[in-house]
Design a protein around this motif. Sequence first.
Motif, PDB file in Angstrom:
ATOM      1  N   THR A 211     -45.525 -80.078  18.527  1.00 48.30           N
ATOM      2  CA  THR A 211     -44.678 -78.691  18.257  1.00 48.30           C
ATOM      3  C   THR A 211     -44.312 -77.886  19.499  1.00 48.30           C
ATOM      4  O   THR A 211     -44.943 -77.736  20.239  1.00 48.30           O
ATOM      5  CB  THR A 211     -44.696 -78.408  17.236  1.00 48.30           C
ATOM      6  OG1 THR A 211     -46.208 -77.030  17.329  1.00 48.30           O
ATOM      7  CG2 THR A 211     -44.596 -78.912  15.202  1.00 48.30           C
TER       8      THR A 211
ATOM      9  N   GLN B  48     -39.088 -87.093  20.879  1.00 53.41           N
ATOM     10  CA  GLN B  48     -38.433 -86.254  21.313  1.00 53.41           C
ATOM     11  C   GLN B  48     -40.177 -85.683  21.071  1.00 53.41           C
ATOM     12  O   GLN B  48     -41.054 -85.839  20.682  1.00 53.41           O
ATOM     13  CB  GLN B  48     -38.194 -84.953  21.180  1.00 53.41           C
ATOM     14  CG  GLN B  48     -37.978 -83.546  21.697  1.00 53.41           C
ATOM     15  CD  GLN B  48     -37.209 -82.741  21.229  1.00 53.41           C
ATOM     16  OE1 GLN B  48     -35.797 -83.063  20.742  1.00 53.41           O
ATOM     17  NE2 GLN B  48     -36.922 -81.464  20.513  1.00 53.41           N
TER      18      GLN B  48
ATOM     19  N   HIS C 206     -41.335 -81.178  18.823  1.00 52.45           N
ATOM     20  CA  HIS C 206     -40.191 -80.232  18.264  1.00 52.45           C
ATOM     21  C   HIS C 206     -40.337 -78.639  17.865  1.00 52.45           C
ATOM     22  O   HIS C 206     -41.536 -78.053  18.073  1.00 52.45           O
ATOM     23  CB  HIS C 206     -40.503 -80.728  16.830  1.00 52.45           C
ATOM     24  CG  HIS C 206     -40.248 -82.299  17.465  1.00 52.45           C
ATOM     25  ND1 HIS C 206     -38.420 -83.105  17.179  1.00 52.45           N
ATOM     26  CD2 HIS C 206     -40.543 -83.644  17.502  1.00 52.45           C
ATOM     27  CE1 HIS C 206     -38.497 -84.121  17.083  1.00 52.45           C
ATOM     28  NE2 HIS C 206     -40.028 -85.130  17.693  1.00 52.45           N
ATOM     29  N   ASP C 207     -39.044 -78.416  17.908  1.00 52.74           N
ATOM     30  CA  ASP C 207     -38.832 -77.322  17.314  1.00 52.74           C
ATOM     31  C   ASP C 207     -37.793 -77.034  16.432  1.00 52.74           C
ATOM     32  O   ASP C 207     -37.625 -78.586  15.128  1.00 52.74           O
ATOM     33  CB  ASP C 207     -38.396 -76.532  18.381  1.00 52.74           C
ATOM     34  CG  ASP C 207     -37.472 -76.587  18.902  1.00 52.74           C
ATOM     35  OD1 ASP C 207     -36.368 -77.500  18.305  1.00 52.74           O
ATOM     36  OD2 ASP C 207     -36.827 -75.749  20.309  1.00 52.74           O
TER      37      ASP C 207
ATOM     38  N   GLU D  69     -35.067 -75.848  15.736  1.00 51.43           N
ATOM     39  CA  GLU D  69     -33.301 -76.726  16.259  1.00 51.43           C
ATOM     40  C   GLU D  69     -33.430 -78.664  16.259  1.00 51.43           C
ATOM     41  O   GLU D  69     -32.586 -78.916  15.632  1.00 51.43           O
ATOM     42  CB  GLU D  69     -33.012 -76.339  17.707  1.00 51.43           C
ATOM     43  CG  GLU D  69     -32.848 -74.466  17.651  1.00 51.43           C
ATOM     44  CD  GLU D  69     -34.208 -74.005  17.626  1.00 51.43           C
ATOM     45  OE1 GLU D  69     -34.734 -74.051  17.613  1.00 51.43           O
ATOM     46  OE2 GLU D  69     -34.203 -72.502  16.920  1.00 51.43           O
ATOM     47  N   SER D  70     -34.538 -78.766  16.680  1.00 50.39           N
ATOM     48  CA  SER D  70     -35.206 -80.661  16.510  1.00 50.39           C
ATOM     49  C   SER D  70     -34.804 -80.616  15.248  1.00 50.39           C
ATOM     50  O   SER D  70     -34.087 -82.170  14.873  1.00 50.39           O
ATOM     51  CB  SER D  70     -35.473 -80.574  17.314  1.00 50.39           C
ATOM     52  OG  SER D  70     -37.209 -80.193  17.289  1.00 50.39           O
TER      53      SER D  70
ATOM     54  N   ALA E 197     -31.545 -80.759  13.956  1.00 56.71           N
ATOM     55  CA  ALA E 197     -30.622 -81.981  14.235  1.00 56.71           C
ATOM     56  C   ALA E 197     -30.596 -83.210  13.760  1.00 56.71           C
ATOM     57  O   ALA E 197     -30.073 -83.905  13.385  1.00 56.71           O
ATOM     58  CB  ALA E 197     -30.990 -82.011  16.009  1.00 56.71           C
TER      59      ALA E 197
ATOM     60  N   ASP F 197     -28.423 -86.208  11.181  1.00 55.66           N
ATOM     61  CA  ASP F 197     -28.403 -87.189  11.426  1.00 55.66           C
ATOM     62  C   ASP F 197     -27.187 -88.017  10.342  1.00 55.66           C
ATOM     63  O   ASP F 197     -27.642 -88.214   9.171  1.00 55.66           O
ATOM     64  CB  ASP F 197     -29.562 -87.724  11.729  1.00 55.66           C
ATOM     65  CG  ASP F 197     -29.475 -89.255  12.339  1.00 55.66           C
ATOM     66  OD1 ASP F 197     -28.507 -89.209  14.002  1.00 55.66           O
ATOM     67  OD2 ASP F 197     -29.260 -90.119  11.623  1.00 55.66           O
TER      68      ASP F 197
END
Length: 778
Positions: free
Chosen positions: A243, A513, A516-517, A519-520, A523, A527
């Motif tokens: 992260t 990625q 991660h944070d 926001e990810s 997202a 999906d």
Amino acid sequence: MLATAAAAAAYLYLRTSLPELDGELKVAGLEAPVEIVRDEHAIPHIFAQSEHDAYFAMGFVLAQDRLWQMEFQRRLAAGRLSEIIGPRTLDIDKFIRTLGIPQASVAAAKALSPEGRAALEAYAAGVNAFLATRGGALPLEFILLGASPEPWRIEDTIGWTKMMAWDLSGNAFDEALRARMAAFLSAEQLAVLWPEYPTSDLGREREALRQLAPLLRRVAEVFPSRPVDGLGSNNWVLSGAHTKSGKPLLANDPHLGLSTPSLWYLAHLKAPGLDVIGGTLPGIPTPVLGRTDQIAWGFTNTGPDVQDLYLERLDPADPKQYLTPDGPRPFVERTEVIKVKGEADVTLVVRESRHGPIVTDLLEKSEGFVTKDQVVAFAWTALAPDDITAQAGIRLSSAKDWAGFLKAGREFVAPQQNIVYADREGHIGYLAPGRVPIRQSDIGWLPADGATTEGDWIDVIPFDDLPQRFDPPEGRIVTANNRVVEPDYRYFIARDFSPPYRADRINELLDAQEKHDVESFAAIQQDVRARGLMKLLPLLLERAKVETPEAQAMLERLKAFDGTMAADKAEPLVVMTWLRHLMRALFADELKNTFSDYWAIQLEPMALALTQLPAFCDDVGTDAKEDCGAIVSGAFAQALSDLAERYGKDPASWRWGEAHAVQAKHRILGQVPLIGPLFEIAMPHGGEKDTVNAGGYDVTNEANPFRQIHGPGYRAVYDLAEPDRSVFIQSSGQSGNPFSPYYKNFAALWAEGRYVPMVTDRAKLEAGALGTLKLSPP
């Protein structure tokens, strides 16, 4: 003018049912004053001076916002809906009374610890304090039904936890269905339809199953509804090594039935020793999913085999007894009296064997129905008298670390859940708590002979042997109702795990990625790429033959389709309609009267039929011998014809989101002619049951086979580096009152994949707050 004036007066009167959000109220039962801050989204933040008062205030605010929903749910769990609704719900009440949910709830209340009982009693006292102090109109549902709310009891909370366990179970239905199929299908056919089940040793059982088929076919009539296909959830957690913050991130989105109001309610409780925020269920005193000031957790359903059917043989010399390994034994009987609005009371005599209630006693007897010498008993872990799962949730909400988390897990009975864990110290973990039976022999996939011990439950999996992990070296844990144990795991949990499509897609997106944070993670929850669908579609495309340029053009579009189930595209609608017709073309002839209970979009069985047992492609009802190419092509032609009839001949006007629109019904107001839709939530939506952003449907519904009826009604992402950066959302609004501006205030945000902040800092949340309600002792 008189009509307008009357309507205005009625509207103004009904608005008096809205709760007070600001000011001060004197209520009996508190130890000290409590302040309830409703933030700008109408989320209550309860600031109390003791845990008792926090739970009390939680009961008070939930009664303010969701009184009708709580009344409906507790009546459902008590088998008392017909008292206020009438004979339409009589079969549901009979079923609940036969299972003995009310009796099991009373027994469980006696098994609570003093601390657990005190928490539930405080919550019930808060609900009842609202009932004692409320003024104005009752919510509209009560007025329409001529009903009034009753005082809340701790058994009502326990009963609702059992009903949630029911929603997350269902293998008894499938057990009867498999037995019906095994009576006439070959082992090879069963291996395609139920890939996870052993089918090679049916020879000695087939004749017995054939004789029992009429009985088992009618067992399906006992259950109030067919288990929802694709019901599930997602959760995952990353350690700080993966992260951006260097601390864990955790995501969770449970997929349950969508309704208005939502099953979920967002709340925050703070008191000495307690600081928890997340999503709860109306009727439950603490967040079921959420975070404390130190840890976060999220659930998915494990899907254990915790329900069994037993064929109890009646004693030929005395039909009031049944056969056991130790000789005949009398049934235990109890009498239930069900009050029915507008009609005479209904008396129900319930029999129980050593395994559980006799569910076939619910069936109307008819000529030729095989009941002269056998009945069917039902066993389920949630009926255990020491099921203190409601207490486990309270302990979880005050846990501070992994040890406290495990302590709470020891008290889970039903439903078994995959729980991912993270804490602010940087640890992550996983636990699958719950009571899973150990059987005398591996009988769980078919009904067992109750006169023997072979299907008996002889123990449960020891807690320390349940699946669990702590700080795995890969720094990642993902569950999505997929298989959670290795093939060499020493105990049997289940065979009906969901396919790994969602879990594989989540892992794929996590791999994409490096760091991660929040926001990810959010997202990923949005999906809509159908990974499983893209494994089957090439098999169909290589077999499909078409006769018109228009059909060929659509095939070419599908060859370019990447599996993204976007609401504004036609390709998802074409593919899903194709699969719906293909399921019927492949299996309806062989499955006969079992097909309607099996019918769903079953990707793996379709692939196995096309590649390993093409005999399924031959329609046994015709003289011709059809091959798989003909069946696949015919289903495609049927799909295009079906879509043209429903949505017009021009594919440019076809949209997946129109067919797959969310329909979150109101269980009562939605039934009112003409105005019912005003009380519901309906909007286009993407995804499907096997995408991360899941959207389940019922393909047996001929009018609306893809209308979304379940999905991620709650979504959350928890940031353990800075907990107030965490976010959450639920699918409707905080209020269950249609006259409230917060009845649907989350719906558009939820559909658009947006969230609201999970803030617990009082100074931050008071900015834009709707008001502060102070509850004080008299």
